[in-house]
Design a protein around this motif. Structure first.
Motif, short mmCIF file in Angstrom:
data_model
loop_
_atom_site.label_atom_id
_atom_site.label_comp_id
_atom_site.label_asym_id
_atom_site.label_seq_id
_atom_site.Cartn_x
_atom_site.Cartn_y
_atom_site.Cartn_z
N ALA A 187 0.82 -1.20 0.00
CA ALA A 187 0.00 0.00 0.00
C ALA A 187 0.86 1.26 0.00
CB ALA A 187 -0.92 -0.01 1.22
N THR A 188 1.94 1.22 0.74
CA THR A 188 2.85 2.36 0.77
C THR A 188 3.45 2.63 -0.60
OG1 THR A 188 3.40 1.88 3.08
CG2 THR A 188 4.92 3.29 1.88
N HIS A 189 3.82 1.54 -1.30
CA HIS A 189 4.40 1.67 -2.64
C HIS A 189 3.38 2.26 -3.62
CE1 HIS A 189 6.88 0.81 -6.11
NE2 HIS A 189 5.88 0.09 -6.65
N VAL A 190 2.14 1.78 -3.58
CA VAL A 190 1.09 2.27 -4.50
C VAL A 190 0.81 3.74 -4.23
CG1 VAL A 190 -1.35 2.06 -5.10
CG2 VAL A 190 0.04 0.00 -4.79
N ILE A 191 0.73 4.12 -2.96
CA ILE A 191 0.47 5.52 -2.60
C ILE A 191 1.59 6.42 -3.11
CG2 ILE A 191 0.29 7.14 -0.65
CD1 ILE A 191 -1.14 4.91 0.90
N SER A 192 2.83 5.93 -2.98
CA SER A 192 3.98 6.71 -3.43
C SER A 192 3.94 6.92 -4.94
CB SER A 192 5.27 5.99 -3.04
OG SER A 192 6.39 6.69 -3.51
N GLN A 193 3.61 5.87 -5.68
CA GLN A 193 3.53 5.99 -7.13
C GLN A 193 2.40 6.94 -7.56
OE1 GLN A 193 3.16 1.92 -8.55
NE2 GLN A 193 5.33 1.92 -9.16
N THR A 194 1.28 6.85 -6.89
CA THR A 194 0.14 7.72 -7.21
C THR A 194 0.48 9.18 -6.96
OG1 THR A 194 -1.38 5.93 -6.57
CG2 THR A 194 -2.30 8.14 -6.74
N GLU A 195 1.12 9.44 -5.84
CA GLU A 195 1.50 10.82 -5.53
C GLU A 195 2.48 11.36 -6.56
OE1 GLU A 195 3.01 10.53 -1.56
OE2 GLU A 195 1.04 10.84 -0.62
N ARG A 196 3.38 10.50 -7.03
CA ARG A 196 4.37 10.92 -8.01
C ARG A 196 3.70 11.25 -9.35
NH1 ARG A 196 7.14 6.73 -8.03
NH2 ARG A 196 8.46 7.24 -6.25
N SER A 197 2.76 10.43 -9.75
CA SER A 197 2.08 10.67 -11.03
C SER A 197 1.21 11.91 -10.96
CB SER A 197 1.23 9.45 -11.40
OG SER A 197 0.23 9.23 -10.42
#
Length: 261
Positions: free
Chosen positions: A239-249
């Motif tokens: 979940a932390t990884h997905v949130i990080s990617q979403t924030e970056r995009s």
């Protein structure tokens, strides 16, 4: 200015009057007064207080009251504070049949016989004849058997002198008190701290160690719990990884577009 005038009037109060009661409560009818606080006003005459027929709580502490006769008509009164006065006779309180909480610490009640008039008050649960906080007491408290006699006289009492004697917490309170007294008596001798070389720990050193169970059910539950905990950690990392990617995009989309000329 008004508050100063009120304080000056309070300082000169000697007798309770209808004017005093109405001014302090804002009630026009004395029978409408339910709660009354007349603490430390120098009152020695209770005057017309008996006309407050529906009074439930009354605080007359810190005055010069000695005659309680006007209180005899207050049959609905259930909390009464008469501490720090000049009372020796409690007889008029016999008629206060609703009384549950009574504080007469800091008066001149001299004998156990003076307390017998209170035995008819079946609802009485909390009595205070002495208060160590303010160093209030009564001559009757000097009797070495005072506490035991009072508890026999009032079998329904739950709190005596601020100490719970029955009900929830009473046994623990008494146990802690006994332990404190025992420790206090045993720690010192002639003013010196006594060392006890033969003292032993209450439990063995290994008492607090976590012991492995031989029960297969417990072992299996322990194993499953660890597996669930491991899965929760993996899900958390994912979940932390997905949130990080979403924030970056999202941050890339918000950037202004640049055009080459």
């Amino acid at each position: 200015m008004d508050s100063k005038r009120d304080k000056e009037q309070d300082a000169d109060v000697e007798k309770i009057t209808a004017v005093l009661l109405k001014s302090r409560t804002g009630e026009f009818d004395l029978e409408s007064i339910l709660f009354l606080k007349l603490r430390g006003l120098g009152i020695h005459d209770l005057g017309c207080i008996g006309e407050c027929m529906n009074l439930e709580r009354l605080d007359l502490s810190g005055n010069n009251v000695s005659n309680l006769a006007p209180l005899a008509s207050l049959r609905l009164l259930f909390v009464l504070n008469l501490s720090a006065n000049r009372i020796s006779n409690l007889e008029p309180l016999r008629n206060c049949e609703s009384l549950q909480n009574l504080n007469v610490a800091g008066n001149i009640i001299s004998s156990i016989e003076n307390l017998q008039c209170l035995q008819s008050l079946r609802k009485l649960e909390n009595i205070r004849f002495k208060d160590n906080t303010y160093n209030y007491t009564n001559p009757v408290c000097r009797n070495s058997s005072y506490r035991n006699i009072v508890l026999e006289m009032f079998p329904n009492i739950k709190v005596l002198d601020g100490e719970r004697v029955v009900g929830r917490g009473s046994e623990l309170y008494q146990l802690c008190k006994d332990i404190d007294e025992t420790i206090r008596a045993g720690l010192y001798k002639n003013g010196q701290l006594v060392e006890h070389s033969d003292c032993k720990p209450w439990v063995e050193d290994s008492y607090w160690d976590i012991k492995r169970s031989n029960n297969a059910i417990i072992d299996e539950a322990y194993k499953q719990f660890n597996e669930v905990l491991h899965e929760c950690r993996l899900l958390n990392n994912r979940a932390t990884h997905v949130i990080s990617q979403t924030e970056r995009s999202l941050s890339l989309k918000k950037q202004p577009k640049q055009y080459a000329i």
